[in-house]
Design a protein around this motif. Structure first.
Motif, PDB file in Angstrom:
ATOM      1  N   LEU A   1      22.965  22.102  31.621  1.00 36.33           N
ATOM      2  CA  LEU A   1      24.135  22.737  32.223  1.00 36.33           C
ATOM      3  C   LEU A   1      24.473  24.032  31.508  1.00 36.33           C
ATOM      4  O   LEU A   1      24.223  24.183  30.314  1.00 36.33           O
ATOM      5  N   GLY A   2      25.067  24.920  32.260  1.00 34.74           N
ATOM      6  CA  GLY A   2      25.640  26.111  31.652  1.00 34.74           C
ATOM      7  C   GLY A   2      24.633  27.191  31.352  1.00 34.74           C
ATOM      8  O   GLY A   2      23.422  27.003  31.463  1.00 34.74           O
ATOM      9  N   ASN A   3      25.176  28.345  30.968  1.00 38.32           N
ATOM     10  CA  ASN A   3      24.313  29.486  30.703  1.00 38.32           C
ATOM     11  C   ASN A   3      24.250  29.796  29.215  1.00 38.32           C
ATOM     12  O   ASN A   3      23.668  30.784  28.809  1.00 38.32           O
ATOM     13  N   ARG A   4      24.907  28.959  28.408  1.00 38.19           N
ATOM     14  CA  ARG A   4      24.951  29.273  26.990  1.00 38.19           C
ATOM     15  C   ARG A   4      25.265  27.985  26.240  1.00 38.19           C
ATOM     16  O   ARG A   4      26.043  27.152  26.715  1.00 38.19           O
ATOM     17  N   THR A   5      24.643  27.824  25.084  1.00 40.17           N
ATOM     18  CA  THR A   5      24.891  26.620  24.302  1.00 40.17           C
ATOM     19  C   THR A   5      25.176  27.033  22.870  1.00 40.17           C
ATOM     20  O   THR A   5      24.468  27.874  22.320  1.00 40.17           O
ATOM     21  N   ILE A   6      26.239  26.441  22.277  1.00 39.99           N
ATOM     22  CA  ILE A   6      26.389  26.651  20.840  1.00 39.99           C
ATOM     23  C   ILE A   6      26.219  25.315  20.141  1.00 39.99           C
ATOM     24  O   ILE A   6      26.577  24.262  20.668  1.00 39.99           O
ATOM     25  N   MET A   7      25.636  25.396  18.948  1.00 43.72           N
ATOM     26  CA  MET A   7      25.447  24.189  18.150  1.00 43.72           C
ATOM     27  C   MET A   7      26.391  24.287  16.976  1.00 43.72           C
ATOM     28  O   MET A   7      26.475  25.318  16.321  1.00 43.72           O
ATOM     29  N   MET A   8      27.096  23.184  16.717  1.00 45.99           N
ATOM     30  CA  MET A   8      28.049  23.198  15.609  1.00 45.99           C
ATOM     31  C   MET A   8      27.651  22.173  14.564  1.00 45.99           C
ATOM     32  O   MET A   8      27.062  21.142  14.865  1.00 45.99           O
ATOM     33  N   HIS A   9      27.983  22.513  13.332  1.00 50.67           N
ATOM     34  CA  HIS A   9      27.712  21.596  12.240  1.00 50.67           C
ATOM     35  C   HIS A   9      28.679  21.912  11.113  1.00 50.67           C
ATOM     36  O   HIS A   9      28.825  23.072  10.726  1.00 50.67           O
ATOM     37  N   HIS A  10      29.336  20.892  10.650  1.00 45.66           N
ATOM     38  CA  HIS A  10      30.292  21.041   9.547  1.00 45.66           C
ATOM     39  C   HIS A  10      31.262  22.197   9.759  1.00 45.66           C
ATOM     40  O   HIS A  10      31.468  23.026   8.864  1.00 45.66           O
ATOM     41  N   GLY A  11      31.799  22.253  10.963  1.00 44.21           N
ATOM     42  CA  GLY A  11      32.827  23.237  11.242  1.00 44.21           C
ATOM     43  C   GLY A  11      32.331  24.641  11.480  1.00 44.21           C
ATOM     44  O   GLY A  11      33.130  25.560  11.576  1.00 44.21           O
TER      45      GLY A  11
ATOM     46  N   ILE B   1      29.521  27.342  13.584  1.00 46.06           N
ATOM     47  CA  ILE B   1      28.580  27.512  14.685  1.00 46.06           C
ATOM     48  C   ILE B   1      27.244  27.889  14.067  1.00 46.06           C
ATOM     49  O   ILE B   1      27.127  28.937  13.431  1.00 46.06           O
ATOM     50  N   ILE B   2      26.242  27.027  14.198  1.00 52.24           N
ATOM     51  CA  ILE B   2      24.981  27.306  13.520  1.00 52.24           C
ATOM     52  C   ILE B   2      23.974  27.942  14.453  1.00 52.24           C
ATOM     53  O   ILE B   2      22.970  28.483  14.007  1.00 52.24           O
ATOM     54  N   ASP B   3      24.250  27.847  15.758  1.00 53.83           N
ATOM     55  CA  ASP B   3      23.314  28.509  16.655  1.00 53.83           C
ATOM     56  C   ASP B   3      24.024  28.819  17.954  1.00 53.83           C
ATOM     57  O   ASP B   3      24.931  28.105  18.368  1.00 53.83           O
ATOM     58  N   ASP B   4      23.641  29.912  18.555  1.00 55.47           N
ATOM     59  CA  ASP B   4      24.244  30.344  19.807  1.00 55.47           C
ATOM     60  C   ASP B   4      23.076  30.695  20.715  1.00 55.47           C
ATOM     61  O   ASP B   4      22.367  31.665  20.480  1.00 55.47           O
ATOM     62  N   ILE B   5      22.839  29.864  21.698  1.00 57.36           N
ATOM     63  CA  ILE B   5      21.617  29.995  22.487  1.00 57.36           C
ATOM     64  C   ILE B   5      21.954  30.531  23.857  1.00 57.36           C
ATOM     65  O   ILE B   5      22.772  29.972  24.591  1.00 57.36           O
ATOM     66  N   SER B   6      21.305  31.625  24.210  1.00 58.12           N
ATOM     67  CA  SER B   6      21.602  32.266  25.480  1.00 58.12           C
ATOM     68  C   SER B   6      20.845  31.570  26.595  1.00 58.12           C
ATOM     69  O   SER B   6      19.981  30.727  26.365  1.00 58.12           O
TER      70      SER B   6
ATOM     71  N   GLU C   1      33.067  34.427  21.172  1.00 55.88           N
ATOM     72  CA  GLU C   1      33.580  35.207  22.284  1.00 55.88           C
ATOM     73  C   GLU C   1      33.003  34.624  23.554  1.00 55.88           C
ATOM     74  O   GLU C   1      31.784  34.476  23.677  1.00 55.88           O
ATOM     75  N   ILE C   2      33.872  34.243  24.462  1.00 58.73           N
ATOM     76  CA  ILE C   2      33.398  33.647  25.702  1.00 58.73           C
ATOM     77  C   ILE C   2      33.769  34.573  26.839  1.00 58.73           C
ATOM     78  O   ILE C   2      34.937  34.927  26.996  1.00 58.73           O
TER      79      ILE C   2
ATOM     80  N   VAL D   1      28.689  22.835  24.245  1.00 57.88           N
ATOM     81  CA  VAL D   1      28.818  22.742  22.789  1.00 57.88           C
ATOM     82  C   VAL D   1      28.225  21.418  22.343  1.00 57.88           C
ATOM     83  O   VAL D   1      28.627  20.356  22.821  1.00 57.88           O
ATOM     84  N   ILE D   2      27.230  21.492  21.467  1.00 62.44           N
ATOM     85  CA  ILE D   2      26.717  20.244  20.897  1.00 62.44           C
ATOM     86  C   ILE D   2      26.880  20.311  19.394  1.00 62.44           C
ATOM     87  O   ILE D   2      27.020  21.385  18.803  1.00 62.44           O
TER      88      ILE D   2
END
Lengths: 272, 403, 651
Positions: free
Chosen positions: A217-227, A229-234, A30-31, A39-40
């Motif tokens: 950059l940005g106010n939020r980062t999500i980490m993706m792996h194998h399709g 979202i493994i982490d959602d960093i505020s 949810e954005i 997104v990394i």
């Protein structure tokens, strides 16, 4: 207010063949409005697929995408352009090389609008474009009538960025847009990105391979792996993180994948 | 520039030729590093054919001198051209360097290799080591706490054992520094005690090695959840220097077991790594952290609790390891049994330091041990698996009274 | 001079098509082969509407719409089903062939007596030379067209089209449907091609099923020439370049013909030219290393201009050098002979013409001059060749075949025209009856007599019989002959006819077999160029199934036909020679009635009869003028009746 709502997004490439890839695996996200999401992810983690699905270049197998509360899951890319502006990884993709800067800007100025056979490219709009180009600080305002092909990769990417915000979009998608640039130009484009996002209070999603950019950059980062979202960093968490944390996280995931009950048993026996 | 080498007594003469400047000094440095890594610690630098040296060359020479001196090495500069001599003089380095005009000015020492007279060669088939017997008495093994509570993360506050560093010279376990349990209850981690100095690696998200050097005046207690310790009376020292693929620690310590007399003995190792396999906790196994399953080795939470190297990692790092080794799993006394993991017959904790040169003289073991602990930067403390490898180093053996 | 102004005018009319190609090829990098079909569709639609009384100008928007529809289909197939652009074009083009035939109802629609934009212009002509007047009007129109197209491509919509071709990814990101946009562009382009076809049909005075063949290559050549001479980023200059390219291409064609180049060679030259340009543009795009390339690249502009200057110089040189020297040869009659293709129909006519002229004491090169041209099967080419012959100052024009005659009578009003080997001159509006016809036209015509052929068949086979015929409906003569056969059948109710149509020589064998499977007792072949060229296929079936072949074609007896009854085209040539003689001697062609073939040939093949187990009745044996027996053709010399009279008189 929620800008983009994604639920249960799944996309399988080459289904049934040997190189079947689950590019998106039940992704929920949810954005909110004015979120600047970075997104990394590892190679093939599905971060670019996620962006393409939001943009409408790829239609997902399952799941729902809502932009501003409107469901757009099956809308093709051009129908979403009234909400979404994009900057691509390849500087050649974002602009038409044989057309002038002014003509390219006009195309962006008309983003999501109907194109009538009218001569809109008049002196007034050109002077508006010139002012906008001046804000790039790249001396491009004098080259309004030059064709895009004569610009360097960095200049093109900067113009593409300008094109993306010329009509303030609801969502700005940045797909590794500095990956093909040299470090100095990349820094310049990042500076512009930050400036535009701040000035226009944009909701932006930026896929990047650079942990530095993700962190900075940005106010939020999500980490993706194998399709997934493994982490959602505020934003608060991000202030405390270092690049090593990102690296460790990915290293952890790599190790986690290697774990089998046998290995755990062996490690336990060797540990205590 | 051109570099030729030649053996002369127990020295290695390095004939330098041409210019030593910003362009060539890195090659020069690399060559010398390679020679010292091969064990050539006494060097004569022959400048007779050097036509020019800039301060970049000067820096290399100072660096070599500085790194060789503490480990029994020596650098002698021979037949300096005027320009080079002037450079040393102007830089004020002259007093620290040993300069001679020719080979005749150097007193050759005994031509025998380091430690040869006082050590013997032990051959274990696949490898051989030097052995120097010492007269250390059997020491009393000190055991703290109960390792069995680890797997279920079941340590209550009451299980925290406070030990004075003066009580044992070497040891290992799960420990933390501090006065107040609430302060340090989340800072326990793999710990090594070497020469009474304390190194631990807290099981937190972003760990850094926490350490305390022992001074008799400030004998701060260490807090152990579990641990073991022993005095420093070595019954003998191994020295090894493998070329090619080294035997792993399992093989090496099996060899050590042949010279130990107690069924479980203490070891202290100092060496250079050739790939380590390790584990360390990511969470402190106290009661507050206990998972619902009561098993930190459960498949779904293991990765959250434990960090490990899937393959051998860490090359050319300096390592200090302390631990217990059993000669035969059958002979382990009951009270010690839980301190030795089921598999491998050994419990080793190691401090991983940055890389650096070590002396090769078997007699320097204890001084080197002290120097590394004091001067080298520690990166982490881990539980070492028997498949880890060292390519060179020392193993000190301490027979233990297990009762 | 008319030749050159005519070429410029053609260039203007073809410019609409070239702009269409510019849109697909330069804007979308999509060489749209559909236009080969669309061009004809535009011509067909316009012609059929004009024949039905429409205004020659109001048909243009209709041609545009019909052309757009074809383009829409190509675009739709290409974008929606992801079919390769070339393949999509070929698919639609192939389909359009049938559609065009259906629109026209026959393979050729003459517009000679119908209002066309040319006749409309002639009405308003203030008294100038007609071609020059056409030129003035056309250049005004084309300048307007140039401005409109250029301005359109500069509008928001036009810019979007250009961006779509230039970078579809980018334009999609700006909210444009690439698919829709591409379909629109291809439709627009084909609409323009349709207009071009409609204009050309009106200009040349007829629409023909084959007139679009090669359009894509010709218009590509125009686009490329335009780009070569006017290289600019300005859209105005680019569009102007394409228009000029079209004109230059037509001038080059005229020049090549003027210099006597074989039109077949012209096609391969055009193809090579387009290929060479495509390769060099690829070459430049890649920016290769290497001294020569860099030099070439660096001086590209100079090379382009030298190319143009060289072209103009060559052009002027040849025009001056080869200007026909009219005054010197005024005393010696000059005859223009125009053949449609290389088939034996043409060559036999030609041989008869030459032989008979010699008998009438015309010695080419000595006391007369014959300029012979061959359109090599290219129908529009006939028109340019007529222009050429007229500008060469011929005293009489002899077109052989319907297509050549059509071109000649449309273009030529002052010079006498004597046609030969035409099945039905009335169908191309050369006249209303043998004696009531165009004032400067006369000639020899006639179609093979089906009635006699059927009669001979009934003499061979009595009672109720099934017979079969096959033909290619695309040829105008075939239609006439088929109608004749149907008429003749009414006299023989005992005969039941099975028909199969083919669209090419490769289908003939299968068609013949399908007829054989229907249990026919004979092939009755009317005159048809396709079947004529693939007669061997029918003979193979004939031999295998023991079904005899009866043919109206007198020249193929020895090839395995059992019985022939028809005309030898040699005779047509002979008769034409006499007509030419009369015209040159000062007779008014308008007063000379059209002549039918004067000699019929009747041949029987004994060898074939043996193979098929047929025996000719005596009556037939005696009547035959040609026999084929023991591999030898026995034939009486052909002598025209009036000559025979002269001969008998002298004896």
């Amino acid at each position: 207010m929620t800008m983009i709502e994604i639920a249960g997004l799944t996309k399988l490439f080459n289904a049934g063949s040997l190189d079947e890839v689950l590019a998106l695996d039940d992704v929920c996200l949810e954005i909110r409005e004015h979120d600047f999401l970075t997104v990394i992810g590892t190679n093939g983690s599905g971060k670019s697929t996620l962006l393409n699905v939001i943009a409408g270049n790829i239609i997902p197998d399952k799941g729902i995408i809502r932009i501003k509360g409107k469901e757009v899951t099956r809308h093709p890319d051009f129908k979403r352009a009234k909400y979404i502006a994009r900057v691509f990884q390849n500087p050649f993709q974002g602009t038409a090389p044989d057309m002038t800067i002014a003509e390219n800007l006009l195309m962006a100025w008309l983003r999501g609008k109907h194109r009538w056979p009218l001569l809109s490219l008049n002196r007034k709009i050109k002077s508006f474009f010139r002012d906008q180009l001046a804000s790039l600080d790249m001396d491009l305002e004098k080259r309004l009538e030059n064709v895009m092909g004569t610009l360097s990769g960095g200049q093109r990417q900067a113009v593409t960025l300008l094109m993306a915000v010329l009509q303030t979009p609801d969502v700005l998608l940045l797909d590794e847009h500095t990956a093909a640039l040299d470090p100095k130009t990349a820094a310049q484009v990042i500076r512009l990105t930050r400036k535009f996002v701040e000035e226009h209070h944009l909701t932006a999603i930026m896929v990047t391979h650079s942990m530095n950019q993700a962190l900075e950059l940005g106010n939020r980062t999500i980490m993706m792996h194998h399709g997934r979202i493994i982490d959602d960093i505020s934003s608060e968490e991000k202030k405390k993180l270092t690049i090593d944390d990102f690296l460790n996280k990915f290293e952890d995931i790599r190790k986690q994948e290697k774990l089998t009950p046998e290995l755990i048993g062996r490690l336990k026996a060797l540990y205590c | 520039m051109n570099i030729q080498t030649e053996k002369w007594n127990n020295f290695l003469i390095i004939h330098l030729e041409g210019r030593i400047d910003g362009l060539t000094s890195t090659g020069f440095q690399r060559k010398v590093d390679q020679l010292t890594a091969e064990g050539h610690l006494k060097l004569i630098l022959d400048f007779s054919r050097v036509i020019f040296m800039s301060s970049a060359g000067l820096r290399v020479i100072i660096q070599i001198t500085r790194s060789l001196r503490p480990i029994g090495g020596e650098v002698i500069l021979m037949t300096l051209p005027d320009q080079v001599r002037e450079l040393f003089r102007v830089s004020g380095m002259e007093p620290f360097l040993k300069v001679v005009s020719g080979l005749e000015a150097i007193m050759p020492q005994s031509t025998s290799g380091p430690g040869e007279a006082i050590s013997s060669r032990l051959d274990f088939g696949e490898f051989a080591v030097d052995w120097m017997a010492l007269t250390g008495k059997t020491g009393q093994l000190l055991l703290l706490g109960d390792p069995d509570k680890l797997a279920s993360s079941a340590y209550p506050e009451g299980d925290c054992h406070r030990v004075k560093p003066s009580e044992f010279r070497f040891g290992a376990g799960l420990a933390a520094l501090g006065d107040d349990y609430n302060d340090f209850s989340n800072l326990f981690g793999e710990t090594v005690v070497t020469d009474h100095h304390f190194f631990s690696f807290p099981a937190v998200t972003r760990p850094g090695v926490d350490y305390a050097f022992y001074t008799a005046e400030a004998d701060h207690p260490f807090n152990f959840l579990y641990g073991f310790g022993f005095p420093g009376d070595f019954s003998g020292v191994f020295r090894f220097d493998f070329t090619g693929e080294s035997p792993d620690l399992g093989q090496l310590l099996k060899a050590a077991a042949t010279v130990a007399s107690s069924s479980v003995f203490g070891v202290v190792m100092l060496g250079v790594s050739q790939g380590l396999q390790w584990m360390h906790l990511k969470k402190v196994p106290v009661l507050e952290n206990q998972p619902p399953s009561g098993n930190i080795f459960a498949e779904d939470i293991f990765h959250a609790w434990m960090n490990f190297s899937p393959e051998r990692e860490e090359l050319n790092k300096t390592i200090i390891t302390t631990g217990l080794v059993s000669r035969d799993p059958e002979l382990i006394p009951e009270r010690v049994r839980s301190f030795i993991p089921e598999k491998g017959g050994m419990h080793l904790h190691g401090i991983v330091f940055e890389n650096g040169l070590l002396s090769r003289d078997i007699r320097d073991f204890e001084t080197e041990l002290a120097r590394v602990a004091r001067d080298f930067r520690a990166e982490k403390v881990v539980h070492l698996l028997p498949s880890s490898r060292l390519k060179s180093g020392f193993i000190g053996i301490i027979n233990l009274d297990l009762h | 001079m008319e030749l050159w102004i005519g070429a410029v005018n053609l260039g203007f009319l073809y410019a609409f098509m070239a702009i269409g190609t510019y849109i697909t090829y330069k804007l979308y990098s999509f060489p749209d082969i559909t236009i080969d079909g669309t061009f004809t569709t535009g011509a067909a639609t316009a012609s059929i509407l004009i024949v039905n009384g429409w205004n020659p100008l109001t048909v243009l928007p209709v041609a545009f719409l019909v052309g757009s529809l074809a383009g829409f289909i190509t675009g739709f197939i290409h974008t929606r089903f992801r079919i390769e652009g070339l393949l999509a074009g070929i698919l639609v083009m192939t389909g359009l062939y049938s559609v065009n035939l259906h629109i026209m109802g026959k393979s050729n629609i003459p517009l000679l007596n119908d209002p066309t934009f040319v006749s409309l212009l002639a009405f308003y002509n203030p008294g100038l030379n007609p071609e020059f007047w056409n030129f003035l009007v056309l250049i005004t129109t084309i300048v307007l067209f140039w401005m409109v197209v250029s301005l359109f491509l500069r509008t928001d919509f036009g810019l979007t089209m250009r961006s779509t071709g230039n970078n579809p990814v980018m334009i999609a990101a700006q909210g444009v449907s690439v698919v829709r946009n591409k379909i629109f562009g291809i439709s627009l382009a084909n609409g323009l091609v349709g207009i071009s076809g409609a204009l050309i049909a009106q200009y040349q005075g007829f629409a023909d099923i084959g007139m679009g063949i090669g359009s894509i290559i010709f218009s590509l050549a125009s686009v490329i020439i335009g780009e070569a001479i006017l290289h600019s980023r300005s859209i105005f200059i680019q569009v102007l370049g394409v228009i000029l390219g079209s004109v230059i291409f037509r001038l080059a064609v005229a020049l090549a013909l003027y210099l006597g180049m074989n039109p077949n060679d012209l096609k391969i030259l055009t193809a090579l030219f387009v290929l060479a340009t495509l390769i060099t543009t690829q070459f430049f795009r890649k920016k290769h290393e290497g001294r020569f390339t860099r030099m070439f690249h660096h001086h590209a502009r100079i090379f382009r201009w030298s190319f143009l200057i060289l072209f103009v110089l060559l052009f002027v040189f040849f025009v001056v050098k080869n200007r026909p020297k009219k005054e010197n040869d005024a005393h010696r009659p000059r005859i223009g002979l125009l053949l449609a293709n290389q088939s034996s129909l043409m060559t036999n006519t030609r041989n008869g013409f030459y032989d008979e002229l010699r008998k009438l004491d015309y010695r080419p090169g000595e006391n007369c001059e014959i300029i012979e041209l061959n359109a090599e099967g290219d129908i529009p080419m006939n028109r340019t060749m007529v222009d050429h012959l007229v500008s060469a100052g011929v005293d009489v024009l002899v077109p052989v075949s319907t297509a050549s005659t059509q071109a000649a009578i449309t273009k030529v009003k002052e010079i006498p025209v004597v046609f030969a080997t035409v099945a039905n001159p009335f169908s191309i509006q050369a006249g209303f009856s043998d004696s009531n016809h165009l004032p400067n036209v006369t000639g020899v015509y006639g179609s093979a007599p089906s009635y006699e052929l059927l009669k001979l068949f009934t003499m061979m086979k009595h009672g109720k019989q099934k017979i079969g015929t096959l033909y290619n409906p695309a040829f105008p003569n075939t239609k006439v002959n088929l109608a004749d056969l149907h008429k003749a059948l009414k006299s023989y109710p005992q005969l039941e006819l099975s028909e199969v149509s083919v669209s090419g020589t490769s289908e003939v064998y299968q068609a013949a077999q399908s007829l054989a499977a229907k249990g026919i007792s004979a092939f009755i072949l009317i005159n048809d160029l396709t079947v004529f060229n693939a007669l061997e296929s029918v003979i193979r079936v004939s031999r295998a199934q023991k079904i005899p072949v009866y043919s109206n074609d007198a020249e193929r007896l020895q090839d395995g036909v059992l019985l022939v009854y028809g005309y030898e085209y040699y005779v047509s040539g002979m008769q034409a020679a006499h007509l030419v003689d009369r015209v040159l001697k000062g007779e008014n062609p308008g007063k000379i009635p059209f002549e039918r073939f004067k000699i019929t040939s009747f041949g029987i093949n004994y060898d074939m009869a043996d193979q098929l187990g047929v025996i000719f009745p005596d009556s037939i044996r005696k009547a035959a003028t040609i026999t084929f027996i023991h591999n030898k053709l026995n034939k009486q010399p052909l002598v025209l009746p009036e000559d025979r009279e002269i001969q008998t008189k002298t004896h």
